[in-house]
Write an enzyme that holds these catalytic residues in place. Structure first.
Site, PDB file in Angstrom:
ATOM      1  CG  HIS A   1      -2.041  -1.034   1.083  1.00  0.00           C
ATOM      2  ND1 HIS A   1      -3.060  -0.931   0.162  1.00  0.00           N
ATOM      3  CD2 HIS A   1      -2.248  -2.192   1.745  1.00  0.00           C
ATOM      4  CE1 HIS A   1      -3.869  -1.973   0.280  1.00  0.00           C
ATOM      5  NE2 HIS A   1      -3.392  -2.760   1.237  1.00  0.00           N
TER       6      HIS A   1
ATOM      7  CG  HIS B   1      -4.275  -3.146  -4.607  1.00  0.00           C
ATOM      8  ND1 HIS B   1      -4.809  -2.557  -3.478  1.00  0.00           N
ATOM      9  CD2 HIS B   1      -4.711  -4.429  -4.585  1.00  0.00           C
ATOM     10  CE1 HIS B   1      -5.523  -3.448  -2.818  1.00  0.00           C
ATOM     11  NE2 HIS B   1      -5.482  -4.595  -3.456  1.00  0.00           N
TER      12      HIS B   1
ATOM     13  CE  LYS C   1     -23.561 -22.595  16.993  1.00  0.00           C
ATOM     14  NZ  LYS C   1     -23.463 -23.928  17.616  1.00  0.00           N
TER      15      LYS C   1
ATOM     16  CG  ASN D   1     -16.070 -16.298  15.121  1.00  0.00           C
ATOM     17  OD1 ASN D   1     -14.956 -16.053  15.576  1.00  0.00           O
ATOM     18  ND2 ASN D   1     -16.241 -16.977  13.994  1.00  0.00           N
TER      19      ASN D   1
END
Length: 522
Positions: A118, A136, A263, A267
């Site tokens: 970057h 990019h 559930k 996460n």
């Protein structure tokens, strides 16, 4: 035909990857990997200047691209396995060509990265070429075209020929791959009709696998979060294995999307927390950003001198020359005998001897500030004039200062990305059992999923209130012998930022308030 398939199977390869273990690559992907255009990624650091700060961060774009292809293949196979097959629909259901296209897009999505990732498209090119807006991904499309059309030697078929003749690829398949590498910014553009040409609207969910523009959850991030954490010596709390396991295609608002089990919402928050953690500790590390700025200055000082052509290669879309443009450019500059490159060599030598630019200011600012990078030079000049006014007789030059803007967020600026995710509930046991008894299928395959969104208030009171913050860095490039001037300038800078904060108290995040301007590095 059977013999041809057997021959193709024999040239597939297994890669031993420290992140995903033994990963098997399809023979067609191996053909793409074994090209100069792809092999150049071995010489482009995944974290750019991060390796100068974190000695373990030596990994490259090459292995990341393999990992993304692997995860893309696993996810698309998982979705295909759990397609709800109450009735077959060829316009909706995943086929073998879809699987290959998704894996190829994952493999080739970073082909366009330049030296130090970057640093090249985010710092160097905007200064080397005024009004440069390409990313990019745009160059990846051009490199992909060059890769598949390039004939390795006389009498050999191009990869495009192999894809068409051996695997039955059509024009829309090549379009599909490119659209996944560089998708539209908003998948909400369906109000103006379906924008993509590679696949129909019933396969909208395939566009979310490699680069997800709806909520930012895609296999590209899953690989580099796991890989970067590993090589940086940090721990990621997000579990991409669970994401793939619970991923299902569900209908949401008349369009099929990839959804997660309800559930798994914690996460998903862990994914975005990992993102912010990596940005805070590594990607936006103060010394990393200083060295990135020094590499950028060295490339600018060398460009067009001593036979070094950098920006011209990209502007002229010379993919043959771009294939040779990697991190090795720094060593070419350092070892060149041309006197024209002495300034660039001086900057690179300072990196070697750890004589880095000074960071005079590292302050948190408001999200509504510093939005227009094109005013950076004017703001820097005004700031230097203010320092001169406060400190008469100070020997400083405008070119000795640079302003850099650091942003850390959950991927969608002020918004909570989880609120843009859709979750499904486990099918009702009695409904699923009745459906499976009637059709002979497993309960999960036949039952319809009920989807919903989940707000953070439903999850926990311990989640972030804000999802976006900005910091401003001011770098001084002059000699450290000018130490007293540096110390005096620091207090002026702090007073200046404090005044700007007071001036914008209560500003709306959507206001276009420009105080100073720098590069927003993502």
């Amino acid at each position: 035909m059977a013999q041809n398939r057997q021959n193709r199977k024999q040239i597939g390869k297994v890669f031993n990857d420290p992140i995903h273990g033994h990963i098997e690559m399809h023979p067609l992907l191996v053909r793409i990997i074994d090209t100069p255009q792809f092999q150049r990624l071995r010489n482009i650091k995944q974290l750019g200047a991060g390796y100068f700060v974190y000695p373990g961060a030596s990994h490259n774009r090459f292995e990341h691209s393999l990992g993304v292809a692997h995860l893309a293949g696993r996810l698309v196979k998982q979705l295909r396995e759990h397609q709800q097959d109450t009735e077959r629909d060829t316009e909706r259901d995943i086929n073998d060509t879809d699987e290959l296209c998704v894996q190829i897009a994952g493999l080739c999505h970073d082909l366009g990265h330049g030296p130090f990732s970057h640093v090249f498209d985010g710092k160097f090119m905007p200064e080397a070429k005024a009004l440069w807006e390409k990313k990019h991904e745009d160059i990846s499309l051009e490199m992909f075209d060059y890769l598949i059309k390039h004939k390795p030697s006389e009498g050999k078929k191009t990869i495009e020929d192999v894809m068409r003749e051996d695997y039955g690829f059509k024009d829309e398949d090549f379009t599909f791959i490119k659209e996944m590498i560089q998708p539209f910014e908003s998948m909400g553009c369906g109000r103006n009709g379906w924008p993509f040409k590679g696949r129909g609207e019933k396969k909208a969910y395939l566009y979310d696998i490699v680069s997800n523009k709806i909520n930012g959850i895609d296999v590209d991030k899953m690989d580099y979060f796991a890989r970067d954490s590993y090589y940086l010596g940090m721990r990621s709390s997000f579990d991409h294995e669970r994401f793939i396991m619970f991923a299902r295609v569900c209908e949401v608002g008349g369009r099929l999307q990839i959804c997660q089990r309800d559930k798994e919402v914690r996460n998903m928050y862990d994914l975005f927390y990992t993102r912010s953690l990596l940005h805070n500790r590594a990607y936006q590390h103060k010394v990393v950003k200083i060295i990135e700025t020094m590499i950028k200055d060295a490339l600018l000082a060398a460009d067009g001198k001593g036979g070094i052509k950098i920006a011209e290669t990209v502007i002229n879309r010379d993919m043959e020359a771009y294939t040779k443009l990697t991190d090795i450019i720094l060593y070419q500059i350092m070892n060149s005998p041309h006197e024209e490159l002495q300034e660039a060599q001086r900057i690179l030598r300072k990196i070697e001897y750890r004589q880095l630019y000074h960071c005079l200011l590292d302050e948190k600012i408001k999200p509504c500030q510093l939005k227009n990078r094109h005013e950076k030079t004017a703001e820097r000049d005004a700031l230097v004039e203010q320092i001169k006014l406060e400190l008469p007789g100070t020997d400083i030059k405008k070119e000795d200062f640079e302003i850099n803007v650091i942003t850390v967020d959950y991927g969608m600026k002020e918004e909570d990305p989880i609120e843009k995710c859709n979750f499904y509930r486990k099918p009702n046991d009695s409904t699923a059992k009745e459906a499976s008894t009637a059709s002979g299928a497993t309960p999960e395959h036949e039952a319809q999923y009920e989807t919903k969104t989940i707000t953070k208030d439903e999850v926990s009171d311990l989640l972030p209130v804000m999802f976006y913050e900005k910091r401003v860095h001011v770098y001084y490039k002059g000699s450290s012998e000018n130490c007293q001037n540096i110390k005096n300038a620091i207090q002026v800078l702090k007073n200046w930022v404090k005044a700007k904060k007071e001036h914008t108290t209560g500003c709306n995040p959507t206001d276009q308030v420009t105080v100073i301007c720098g590069r927003n590095e993502a």
